[in-house]
Enzyme design. Structure first.
Site, PDB file in Angstrom:
ATOM      1  N   ARG A   1       0.834  -1.203   0.000  1.00 59.90           N
ATOM      2  CA  ARG A   1       0.000   0.000   0.000  1.00 59.90           C
ATOM      3  C   ARG A   1       0.871   1.257   0.000  1.00 59.90           C
ATOM      4  NH1 ARG A   1      -4.374  -2.621   4.254  1.00 59.90           N
ATOM      5  NH2 ARG A   1      -5.774  -3.458   2.649  1.00 59.90           N
TER       6      ARG A   1
ATOM      7  N   HIS B   1      -0.048  -4.761  12.689  1.00 58.60           N
ATOM      8  CA  HIS B   1      -0.906  -4.525  11.533  1.00 58.60           C
ATOM      9  C   HIS B   1      -2.090  -3.691  11.986  1.00 58.60           C
ATOM     10  CE1 HIS B   1      -2.598  -5.117   7.638  1.00 58.60           C
ATOM     11  NE2 HIS B   1      -3.595  -5.866   8.046  1.00 58.60           N
TER      12      HIS B   1
END
Length: 309
Positions: A152, A176
């Site tokens: 990303r 995460h």
């Protein structure tokens, strides 16, 4: 004989996408396991029938029976409920802990020598649960988080600078979710740190967007969550292991003093090869980066303590 990869949760979007990419690349024979009545059978048959078109001889089956997964080389665990709008990853904790625990019990019984790749959320806590429940060495239990987060970040950097994604490499540490730590000074375009190419305010905007990347997609979809990029991230890890590539990727791993962190699964750069995690790469962090990593580890510890792991 091709390697065998089982996807636990294979009727879901992430699991089915992992299976699809594995077949497209002809990396392995694929077993899609799920509890959903007949869905995994249909997904498996549909995917198998792509073989003549793709030129892939990978065998695919959909099943509810873990005996069909016996002697898998790698088991990818995507099982669990997904986030809904307004739901944090922490809200998933107890339900997914039960589901992942049941999966690990079956995996250990049927594929005791496999490598585990954990995708279920909350990712870091589920990786630690899988490690404890399986009894496997830490090298064989790997969480998929940083590969997705770095992808990303790389995407947003490439868009910002209007360059090929192939020129962009990114480094992301930590848990995460909101506590992840993209590291701009270790993120480069054709070897040039992005700190030399972008002003601080634009870098900060990209970092913020990366940390909220999953939530951004969730809000746009309305229902469900991301699965194309997560699936591709898993398959990059699978390929690095099956091909013994010695590829350095950011993954969630149990730390035993590395980065000053003891007894927690946290995302750091690792070398992936045939043995799973073959080396944990330690990079020198600034005091601010160290503090951010410690905060991220503390967030993981809160979940681990709730689960009494």
């Amino acid at each position: 004989m091709r390697p065998k990869v089982t996807v636990a949760g294979g009727a879901g979007n992430v699991g089915a996408t992992v299976g699809q990419y594995l077949v497209v690349q002809e990396l392995a024979d694929v077993v899609l396991i799920d509890i959903l009545e007949s869905v995994q059978h249909g997904r498996g048959l549909d995917l198998l029938q792509t073989g003549p078109i793709l030129g892939s001889d990978s065998r695919v089956i959909g099943t509810k029976d873990y005996r069909d997964s016996a002697n898998s080389d790698i088991v990818v665990v995507t099982a669990g409920i997904t986030r809904k709008p307004g739901m944090s990853r922490d809200d998933l904790l107890h339900t997914n802990a039960r589901i992942v625990g049941e999966v690990i019990e079956q995996v250990v019984a049927h594929s005791p020598n496999c490598i585990l790749i954990i995708v279920s959320n909350p990712l870091d806590a589920m990786t630690q649960l899988a490690l404890k429940r399986s009894g496997f060495a830490r090298e064989r239990v790997i969480g998929m988080a940083g590969v997705l987060d770095a992808a990303r970040f790389r995407t947003f950097i490439a868009q910002e600078l209007q360059v090929s994604v192939e020129n962009v490499h990114a480094c992301v540490l930590g848990g995460h979710g909101d506590a992840m730590i993209p590291l701009p000074r270790f993120s480069t375009v054709a070897g040039i740190p992005i700190t030399e190419l972008l002003p601080p305010d634009r870098i900060e905007a990209l970092v913020k967007r990366t940390a909220g990347g999953g939530g951004e997609i969730l809000a746009l979809l309305g229902t469900g969550s991301a699965y194309y990029a997560p699936g591709a991230s898993v398959v990059e890890m699978v390929g690095a292991i099956l091909k013994d590539k010695k590829k350095i990727l950011p993954c969630c791993v149990y730390l035993e003093g590395e980065y000053g962190i003891h007894g927690l699964c946290v995302g750091v750069p690792v070398k992936l090869g045939a043995g799973g995690i073959e080396q944990i790469i330690e990079i020198r962090l600034t005091p601010d980066e160290t503090a951010a990593l410690n905060r991220s580890a503390a967030a993981v510890k809160e979940l681990v303590d709730i689960l009494k792991l």
